[in-house]
Design an enzyme around this catalytic site. Sequence first.
Site, PDB file in Angstrom:
ATOM      1  N   VAL A   1       0.391  -0.944  -0.046  1.00 40.32           N
ATOM      2  CA  VAL A   1       0.128  -0.113  -0.061  1.00 40.32           C
ATOM      3  C   VAL A   1       0.448   1.429   0.083  1.00 40.32           C
ATOM      4  O   VAL A   1       0.482   1.993  -0.622  1.00 40.32           O
ATOM      5  CB  VAL A   1      -1.062  -0.032   1.084  1.00 40.32           C
ATOM      6  CG1 VAL A   1      -1.880   1.541   1.392  1.00 40.32           C
ATOM      7  CG2 VAL A   1      -2.202  -1.392   1.036  1.00 40.32           C
ATOM      8  N   TYR A   2       1.975   1.629   0.731  1.00 37.39           N
ATOM      9  CA  TYR A   2       3.269   2.162   0.973  1.00 37.39           C
ATOM     10  C   TYR A   2       3.294   2.394  -0.401  1.00 37.39           C
ATOM     11  O   TYR A   2       3.800   3.864  -0.889  1.00 37.39           O
ATOM     12  CB  TYR A   2       3.707   2.305   1.914  1.00 37.39           C
ATOM     13  CG  TYR A   2       4.479   3.332   2.166  1.00 37.39           C
ATOM     14  CD1 TYR A   2       4.407   4.852   2.456  1.00 37.39           C
ATOM     15  CD2 TYR A   2       6.121   3.435   2.069  1.00 37.39           C
ATOM     16  CE1 TYR A   2       5.691   5.644   2.423  1.00 37.39           C
ATOM     17  CE2 TYR A   2       6.865   4.490   1.872  1.00 37.39           C
ATOM     18  CZ  TYR A   2       6.289   5.622   2.415  1.00 37.39           C
ATOM     19  OH  TYR A   2       6.774   6.777   2.973  1.00 37.39           O
ATOM     20  N   ALA A   3       4.477   1.085  -0.870  1.00 41.10           N
ATOM     21  CA  ALA A   3       4.406   1.814  -2.416  1.00 41.10           C
ATOM     22  C   ALA A   3       3.628   2.158  -3.637  1.00 41.10           C
ATOM     23  O   ALA A   3       4.138   2.918  -3.994  1.00 41.10           O
ATOM     24  CB  ALA A   3       4.979   0.318  -2.785  1.00 41.10           C
TER      25      ALA A   3
ATOM     26  N   SER B   1       0.627   3.935  -2.654  1.00 42.17           N
ATOM     27  CA  SER B   1       0.157   5.032  -2.541  1.00 42.17           C
ATOM     28  C   SER B   1       1.772   5.954  -3.274  1.00 42.17           C
ATOM     29  O   SER B   1       1.971   6.758  -3.937  1.00 42.17           O
ATOM     30  CB  SER B   1       0.612   5.332  -1.262  1.00 42.17           C
ATOM     31  OG  SER B   1       1.334   6.141  -0.689  1.00 42.17           O
TER      32      SER B   1
END
Length: 259
Positions: A152-154, A156
Amino acid sequence: MNKLALITGATSGIGRAFADRLAADGYDLIIVGRRKDRLDEFAADHSGVAIRAVAADLSTDAGIDTVAGICAAEPLTVLVNNAGVAHYMPLAELPADRARELVHVKVLAPTMLTRAVVAGMQERGEGQIINVAGMIAFSGPADKSVMPRRAVYAGSLAHLVAMSQTLSAEFDGTGVQVQVLCPGIVATEFHSRQGLDMSVVPRMSAEDVVTASLRGLELGEVVCAPGVEDGNLLDSVFQADLAAFGGQSSDLASRYRAN
């Protein structure tokens, strides 16, 4: 009249470094963060310019709407979408509230704040929008041996790269610049707040990241990678992206056809 910059996540790290640099350059500031005590402390320490402190939580719709309203109403010259959170864990272990927080802060907030500020910048014929992402945006193709996974972080951050590149083309000729800033590991509180000890890992200073960003704007860079010495590497990535995009056809690719 001084130029005006709005910076989210301005109480520490890269956001604080942007605020310090732009104040030193004579900008009036609107600084946004969750901790009002830190915002007030910064304002008290920088009496040479006008500073408005806005306590807002960009993980909430109300916080985003508050700051977007300011972006639409104020004659901003610079918008720095810097606020961030990092929840480094596999998707199955990522609590729903943290997943929602991450998407709000790194996808929804930059999108809505940029949307709010653009009309005024275009009308005035000038403006700079800086979206702070990170080199993890390019880590998707890494194989399963590369840990920790942080889909999810990557994802975003990759959104910020694609959005910034597309907007840069959309705003061509309007006087509005868009940059996505992609540092590697930076010496800030960012990782320690996640319980990660990065003290033995080589890290770039937040001040150097800001120096790269501002110089990158002067150079006309849309994607600024402060730690990548060979800029041709980035050009190769983007040319490959365009080759794949341009290589599509309405015919089914042969590898998908039955033998």
